[in-house]
Motif scaffolding. Sequence first.
Motif, PDB file in Angstrom:
ATOM      1  N   ALA A  36       6.665   1.584  19.902  1.00  6.21           N
ATOM      2  CA  ALA A  36       6.789   3.132  19.564  1.00  6.21           C
ATOM      3  C   ALA A  36       5.492   3.688  19.426  1.00  6.21           C
ATOM      4  O   ALA A  36       4.568   3.063  18.789  1.00  6.21           O
ATOM      5  CB  ALA A  36       7.756   3.517  18.356  1.00  6.21           C
ATOM      6  N   PRO A  37       5.423   4.947  20.093  1.00  7.44           N
ATOM      7  CA  PRO A  37       3.894   5.399  19.866  1.00  7.44           C
ATOM      8  C   PRO A  37       3.556   5.962  18.469  1.00  7.44           C
ATOM      9  O   PRO A  37       4.590   6.081  17.665  1.00  7.44           O
ATOM     10  CB  PRO A  37       4.187   6.506  20.829  1.00  7.44           C
ATOM     11  CG  PRO A  37       5.369   7.032  21.112  1.00  7.44           C
ATOM     12  CD  PRO A  37       6.327   5.491  20.687  1.00  7.44           C
ATOM     13  N   HIS A  38       2.493   5.537  18.153  1.00 12.51           N
ATOM     14  CA  HIS A  38       2.009   6.273  16.766  1.00 12.51           C
ATOM     15  C   HIS A  38       1.911   7.713  16.658  1.00 12.51           C
ATOM     16  O   HIS A  38       1.560   8.406  17.821  1.00 12.51           O
ATOM     17  CB  HIS A  38       0.598   5.443  16.372  1.00 12.51           C
ATOM     18  CG  HIS A  38       0.769   3.903  16.671  1.00 12.51           C
ATOM     19  ND1 HIS A  38      -0.543   3.183  16.977  1.00 12.51           N
ATOM     20  CD2 HIS A  38       1.366   2.997  16.449  1.00 12.51           C
ATOM     21  CE1 HIS A  38      -0.214   2.234  17.017  1.00 12.51           C
ATOM     22  NE2 HIS A  38       1.061   1.954  16.633  1.00 12.51           N
ATOM     23  N   VAL A  39       2.058   8.207  15.511  1.00  8.13           N
ATOM     24  CA  VAL A  39       1.761   9.741  15.490  1.00  8.13           C
ATOM     25  C   VAL A  39       0.406  10.067  15.508  1.00  8.13           C
ATOM     26  O   VAL A  39      -0.213   9.806  14.234  1.00  8.13           O
ATOM     27  CB  VAL A  39       2.635   9.916  14.188  1.00  8.13           C
ATOM     28  CG1 VAL A  39       2.486  11.568  13.946  1.00  8.13           C
ATOM     29  CG2 VAL A  39       4.079   9.635  14.009  1.00  8.13           C
ATOM     30  N   PRO A  40      -0.021  11.084  16.315  1.00  9.63           N
ATOM     31  CA  PRO A  40      -1.216  11.462  16.408  1.00  9.63           C
ATOM     32  C   PRO A  40      -1.575  12.262  14.944  1.00  9.63           C
ATOM     33  O   PRO A  40      -0.861  13.173  14.623  1.00  9.63           O
ATOM     34  CB  PRO A  40      -1.291  12.248  17.560  1.00  9.63           C
ATOM     35  CG  PRO A  40      -0.095  12.164  18.083  1.00  9.63           C
ATOM     36  CD  PRO A  40       1.146  11.527  17.361  1.00  9.63           C
ATOM     37  N   GLY A  41      -2.760  12.027  14.490  1.00  9.31           N
ATOM     38  CA  GLY A  41      -3.170  12.805  13.333  1.00  9.31           C
ATOM     39  C   GLY A  41      -2.490  12.292  11.815  1.00  9.31           C
ATOM     40  O   GLY A  41      -2.998  12.830  10.905  1.00  9.31           O
ATOM     41  N   ALA A  42      -1.776  11.524  11.983  1.00  2.50           N
ATOM     42  CA  ALA A  42      -1.133  10.933  10.768  1.00  2.50           C
ATOM     43  C   ALA A  42      -1.781   9.554  10.295  1.00  2.50           C
ATOM     44  O   ALA A  42      -2.409   8.827  10.851  1.00  2.50           O
ATOM     45  CB  ALA A  42       0.405  10.405  11.110  1.00  2.50           C
ATOM     46  N   TYR A  43      -1.994   9.759   8.737  1.00  2.00           N
ATOM     47  CA  TYR A  43      -2.688   8.808   8.145  1.00  2.00           C
ATOM     48  C   TYR A  43      -1.919   7.499   7.971  1.00  2.00           C
ATOM     49  O   TYR A  43      -0.673   7.470   8.207  1.00  2.00           O
ATOM     50  CB  TYR A  43      -3.206   9.223   6.708  1.00  2.00           C
ATOM     51  CG  TYR A  43      -4.293   9.934   6.597  1.00  2.00           C
ATOM     52  CD1 TYR A  43      -5.509   9.285   6.280  1.00  2.00           C
ATOM     53  CD2 TYR A  43      -4.150  11.434   6.726  1.00  2.00           C
ATOM     54  CE1 TYR A  43      -6.757  10.085   6.113  1.00  2.00           C
ATOM     55  CE2 TYR A  43      -5.435  11.962   6.594  1.00  2.00           C
ATOM     56  CZ  TYR A  43      -6.887  11.253   6.176  1.00  2.00           C
ATOM     57  OH  TYR A  43      -7.989  12.202   6.379  1.00  2.00           O
ATOM     58  N   TRP A  44      -2.460   6.237   8.006  1.00  2.00           N
ATOM     59  CA  TRP A  44      -1.843   4.949   7.611  1.00  2.00           C
ATOM     60  C   TRP A  44      -1.675   4.641   6.202  1.00  2.00           C
ATOM     61  O   TRP A  44      -0.666   3.803   5.969  1.00  2.00           O
ATOM     62  CB  TRP A  44      -2.646   3.830   8.462  1.00  2.00           C
ATOM     63  CG  TRP A  44      -2.822   4.187   9.939  1.00  2.00           C
ATOM     64  CD1 TRP A  44      -3.628   5.041  10.424  1.00  2.00           C
ATOM     65  CD2 TRP A  44      -2.037   3.802  10.889  1.00  2.00           C
ATOM     66  NE1 TRP A  44      -3.402   5.276  11.737  1.00  2.00           N
ATOM     67  CE2 TRP A  44      -2.512   4.399  12.085  1.00  2.00           C
ATOM     68  CE3 TRP A  44      -0.787   2.646  10.900  1.00  2.00           C
ATOM     69  CZ2 TRP A  44      -1.984   3.846  13.552  1.00  2.00           C
ATOM     70  CZ3 TRP A  44      -0.571   2.518  12.329  1.00  2.00           C
ATOM     71  CH2 TRP A  44      -0.892   3.179  13.322  1.00  2.00           C
ATOM     72  N   MET A  45      -2.153   5.268   5.323  1.00  2.40           N
ATOM     73  CA  MET A  45      -1.915   5.232   4.024  1.00  2.40           C
ATOM     74  C   MET A  45      -2.285   6.435   3.270  1.00  2.40           C
ATOM     75  O   MET A  45      -3.076   7.129   4.051  1.00  2.40           O
ATOM     76  CB  MET A  45      -2.468   4.134   3.210  1.00  2.40           C
ATOM     77  CG  MET A  45      -4.033   4.164   3.316  1.00  2.40           C
ATOM     78  SD  MET A  45      -4.810   2.685   2.903  1.00  2.40           S
ATOM     79  CE  MET A  45      -5.023   2.556   1.354  1.00  2.40           C
ATOM     80  N   PRO A  46      -1.713   6.786   2.018  1.00  2.90           N
ATOM     81  CA  PRO A  46      -2.011   8.125   1.293  1.00  2.90           C
ATOM     82  C   PRO A  46      -3.590   8.330   1.535  1.00  2.90           C
ATOM     83  O   PRO A  46      -4.172   7.220   0.956  1.00  2.90           O
ATOM     84  CB  PRO A  46      -1.511   8.125   0.403  1.00  2.90           C
ATOM     85  CG  PRO A  46      -0.446   7.361   0.345  1.00  2.90           C
ATOM     86  CD  PRO A  46      -0.738   6.161   1.393  1.00  2.90           C
ATOM     87  N   PRO A  47      -4.455   9.339   1.973  1.00  5.52           N
ATOM     88  CA  PRO A  47      -5.858   9.122   2.121  1.00  5.52           C
ATOM     89  C   PRO A  47      -6.458   8.817   0.575  1.00  5.52           C
ATOM     90  O   PRO A  47      -7.481   8.303   0.540  1.00  5.52           O
ATOM     91  CB  PRO A  47      -6.111  10.553   2.499  1.00  5.52           C
ATOM     92  CG  PRO A  47      -5.013  11.322   2.692  1.00  5.52           C
ATOM     93  CD  PRO A  47      -3.760  10.276   2.766  1.00  5.52           C
ATOM     94  N   GLU A  48      -5.795   9.501  -0.524  1.00  3.88           N
ATOM     95  CA  GLU A  48      -6.322   9.256  -1.622  1.00  3.88           C
ATOM     96  C   GLU A  48      -6.267   8.102  -2.033  1.00  3.88           C
ATOM     97  O   GLU A  48      -6.954   7.745  -3.287  1.00  3.88           O
ATOM     98  CB  GLU A  48      -5.827  10.313  -2.604  1.00  3.88           C
ATOM     99  CG  GLU A  48      -4.273  10.048  -2.914  1.00  3.88           C
ATOM    100  CD  GLU A  48      -3.398  10.891  -1.890  1.00  3.88           C
ATOM    101  OE1 GLU A  48      -4.125  11.512  -0.887  1.00  3.88           O
ATOM    102  OE2 GLU A  48      -2.235  11.090  -2.146  1.00  3.88           O
TER     103      GLU A  48
END
Length: 300
Positions: A36-48
């Motif tokens: 499945a394609p990755h969601v553009p612009g989404a982080y892979w973990m909460p940035p904080e």
Amino acid sequence: MEGTPTGFPREAVATRLLAASVRTSYDPVVEIDWSAPHVPGAYWMPPERSSLYGTSLWTGLSEEQRIELTKHEVASAASAGLWFETILMQMLIRHYYDADPTSRHAQYALTEVADECRHSIMFGRLIEAMGCPVYRADPFDHLLGRWLKATATGPRMYAAILIAEEILDAFQREAMADESIQPLIRMVSRIHVVEEARHVRYARDELARQVEAAGPVGLAYARVVIGRAAYSITRRLVNPRAYAAVGIPPAAGVAAARANPHWRATLRWSAQRIAEHLTELGLVAGPGRLLWRRAGLIGD
Ligand SMILES: [Fe+2]
Ligand SMILES: [Fe+2]
């Protein structure tokens, strides 16, 4: 499994866990759409939760680079998880070697190994799907892992298992509930959290028994080994080479992360449950406690 005689609490726990394993076990090769394609612009973990969040190095990154950094930090944690699962499987198999194969306790040990086989395949697939390298432990930790998996028994074995499982679990429970991050990570986290809850129950239960059975010398030795395991697991969470993926020299990234109050708070948050539990059992004390502090898992 119903109707199994359970004369001992140990058997009762294992019987329940075996029944739960039949109800909710997942095969990630089938359950997850790896292409499945990755969601553009989404982080892979909460940035904080990034080790550099809030630092000047973080400020200097573009949004795209920040997302890329979280991807490599997740790949690093998955690599560490996989490494530790390999150690854990061998420790459980050694435990099984001396156990009664007709007991539910021994059969659950094998069931847990089967879970971990699937998890390690899942983490391998995840690293591949993210297009990241496998972030291996450095040669010294690799050697320590080899020694742990060959020798650890009793309290130090179960405490080391719990430290790795519960720290990773804290991150994954948060990730699976966060709708803003990559769906692939949420799915992997959900599968892992469900199955790990059983492992944590099994290890906590067995650890209490093993601590009762251990003598003072064995416990003193265990405290040091447990502290060193906590230290190695923490230091391996973010492999220094992950910073290079966004152009940050590894040594600079490591120094910034260690001085970063956000990251220090994140580490203490991830270890809070297990640090409290092991402290109650008297396993975070003496020289071993210094290692917990140096790892940043407990305060002064
Ligand atoms: Fe696992
Ligand atoms: Fe596990």
